[in-house]
Design a protein around this motif. Structure first.
Motif, PDB file in Angstrom:
ATOM      1  N   MET A 185      51.159  47.190  42.605  1.00  0.00           N
ATOM      2  CA  MET A 185      52.115  47.809  41.683  1.00  0.00           C
ATOM      3  C   MET A 185      53.077  46.775  41.109  1.00  0.00           C
ATOM      4  O   MET A 185      53.521  46.903  39.970  1.00  0.00           O
ATOM      5  CB  MET A 185      52.873  48.942  42.370  1.00  0.00           C
ATOM      6  N   ASN A 186      53.385  45.760  41.879  1.00  0.00           N
ATOM      7  CA  ASN A 186      54.226  44.683  41.373  1.00  0.00           C
ATOM      8  C   ASN A 186      53.512  43.935  40.245  1.00  0.00           C
ATOM      9  O   ASN A 186      54.155  43.471  39.299  1.00  0.00           O
ATOM     10  CB  ASN A 186      54.573  43.720  42.516  1.00  0.00           C
ATOM     11  N   GLN A 187      52.199  43.834  40.325  1.00  0.00           N
ATOM     12  CA  GLN A 187      51.401  43.165  39.296  1.00  0.00           C
ATOM     13  C   GLN A 187      51.173  44.058  38.076  1.00  0.00           C
ATOM     14  O   GLN A 187      50.622  43.606  37.070  1.00  0.00           O
ATOM     15  CB  GLN A 187      50.041  42.747  39.873  1.00  0.00           C
ATOM     16  N   LEU A 202      46.210  39.701  30.793  1.00  0.00           N
ATOM     17  CA  LEU A 202      46.339  38.438  30.074  1.00  0.00           C
ATOM     18  C   LEU A 202      47.357  38.486  28.946  1.00  0.00           C
ATOM     19  O   LEU A 202      48.103  37.530  28.740  1.00  0.00           O
ATOM     20  CB  LEU A 202      44.980  38.007  29.526  1.00  0.00           C
ATOM     21  N   PHE A 203      47.426  39.611  28.214  1.00  0.00           N
ATOM     22  CA  PHE A 203      48.257  39.661  27.022  1.00  0.00           C
ATOM     23  C   PHE A 203      49.490  40.555  27.122  1.00  0.00           C
ATOM     24  O   PHE A 203      50.406  40.406  26.322  1.00  0.00           O
ATOM     25  CB  PHE A 203      47.409  40.094  25.817  1.00  0.00           C
ATOM     26  N   VAL A 204      49.524  41.466  28.071  1.00  0.00           N
ATOM     27  CA  VAL A 204      50.691  42.343  28.215  1.00  0.00           C
ATOM     28  C   VAL A 204      51.524  41.896  29.414  1.00  0.00           C
ATOM     29  O   VAL A 204      52.695  41.543  29.278  1.00  0.00           O
ATOM     30  CB  VAL A 204      50.264  43.824  28.370  1.00  0.00           C
ATOM     31  N   GLU A 205      50.930  41.929  30.573  1.00  0.00           N
ATOM     32  CA  GLU A 205      51.651  41.592  31.808  1.00  0.00           C
ATOM     33  C   GLU A 205      51.795  40.082  31.983  1.00  0.00           C
ATOM     34  O   GLU A 205      52.730  39.619  32.618  1.00  0.00           O
ATOM     35  CB  GLU A 205      50.897  42.192  33.006  1.00  0.00           C
ATOM     36  N   PRO A 259      44.527  38.714  36.891  1.00  0.00           N
ATOM     37  CA  PRO A 259      43.942  39.954  37.414  1.00  0.00           C
ATOM     38  C   PRO A 259      43.540  39.789  38.888  1.00  0.00           C
ATOM     39  O   PRO A 259      42.745  38.925  39.228  1.00  0.00           O
ATOM     40  CB  PRO A 259      42.715  40.188  36.544  1.00  0.00           C
ATOM     41  N   GLU A 260      44.081  40.600  39.743  1.00  0.00           N
ATOM     42  CA  GLU A 260      43.816  40.504  41.183  1.00  0.00           C
ATOM     43  C   GLU A 260      42.425  40.986  41.564  1.00  0.00           C
ATOM     44  O   GLU A 260      41.990  40.770  42.686  1.00  0.00           O
ATOM     45  CB  GLU A 260      44.870  41.289  41.971  1.00  0.00           C
ATOM     46  N   THR A 261      41.735  41.608  40.641  1.00  0.00           N
ATOM     47  CA  THR A 261      40.395  42.091  40.955  1.00  0.00           C
ATOM     48  C   THR A 261      39.440  40.937  41.272  1.00  0.00           C
ATOM     49  O   THR A 261      38.438  41.135  41.954  1.00  0.00           O
ATOM     50  CB  THR A 261      39.843  42.962  39.808  1.00  0.00           C
ATOM     51  N   LEU A 262      39.762  39.748  40.810  1.00  0.00           N
ATOM     52  CA  LEU A 262      38.917  38.599  41.113  1.00  0.00           C
ATOM     53  C   LEU A 262      39.113  38.100  42.540  1.00  0.00           C
ATOM     54  O   LEU A 262      38.199  37.554  43.144  1.00  0.00           O
ATOM     55  CB  LEU A 262      39.203  37.468  40.116  1.00  0.00           C
ATOM     56  N   ARG A 263      40.314  38.298  43.087  1.00  0.00           N
ATOM     57  CA  ARG A 263      40.597  37.870  44.463  1.00  0.00           C
ATOM     58  C   ARG A 263      40.339  38.973  45.479  1.00  0.00           C
ATOM     59  O   ARG A 263      39.964  38.706  46.613  1.00  0.00           O
ATOM     60  CB  ARG A 263      42.049  37.415  44.568  1.00  0.00           C
ATOM     61  N   PHE A 269      37.535  44.942  46.011  1.00  0.00           N
ATOM     62  CA  PHE A 269      37.454  46.299  46.551  1.00  0.00           C
ATOM     63  C   PHE A 269      38.816  46.977  46.531  1.00  0.00           C
ATOM     64  O   PHE A 269      38.944  48.117  46.069  1.00  0.00           O
ATOM     65  CB  PHE A 269      36.876  46.275  47.972  1.00  0.00           C
ATOM     66  N   TRP A 270      39.834  46.279  47.030  1.00  0.00           N
ATOM     67  CA  TRP A 270      41.161  46.893  47.067  1.00  0.00           C
ATOM     68  C   TRP A 270      41.728  47.120  45.671  1.00  0.00           C
ATOM     69  O   TRP A 270      42.412  48.108  45.429  1.00  0.00           O
ATOM     70  CB  TRP A 270      42.110  46.068  47.923  1.00  0.00           C
ATOM     71  N   SER A 271      41.419  46.235  44.752  1.00  0.00           N
ATOM     72  CA  SER A 271      41.879  46.427  43.372  1.00  0.00           C
ATOM     73  C   SER A 271      41.249  47.671  42.756  1.00  0.00           C
ATOM     74  O   SER A 271      41.931  48.434  42.070  1.00  0.00           O
ATOM     75  CB  SER A 271      41.532  45.208  42.519  1.00  0.00           C
TER      76      SER A 271
END
Length: 112
Positions: free
Chosen positions: A14-16, A64-67, A71-75, A78-80
């Protein structure tokens, strides 16, 4: 970063996703992914090819363009994914602001 539980990762996730626009892009991507998945069941399996492109495309754009973060989905794939569906559920039911307050975060106000 190592996380012990989904709840620990959820607070970080949520912080991301502090900006409302980022969350809206994720919502749209998740919604399109779900729709394309059901289209693949009803019409043609070719719609399955659109599932990851719509979901991840919207999510990556927003990071990439808003936040302007990674993207944490690469690290944590599953949890993302689990947290994305959790965020989708909160937004669908109108409880996202309540969840942000519960986590002690202030939503970033935006015009768009």
């Amino acid at each position: 970063m190592n996380f012990r539980s989904l709840e620990d990762f959820w607070a970080f996730y949520m912080n991301q996703h502090s900006k409302a626009s980022t969350r809206r892009w994720h919502f749209a991507g998740t919604l399109f992914s779900i729709l394309f998945f059901f289209c693949s069941l009803l019409f043609s399996w070719w719609f399955l090819l659109l599932v990851p492109f719509s979901g991840y495309g919207c999510a990556f754009y927003s990071h990439l363009f808003v936040e302007r973060n990674f993207p944490e989905t690469l690290r944590h794939p599953f949890w993302s994914l689990m947290c994305d569906f959790k965020m989708f559920g909160f937004m669908l039911t109108g409880n996202m602001d309540r969840e942000i307050k519960r986590l002690g975060k202030r939503p970033v106000l935006q015009v768009f």
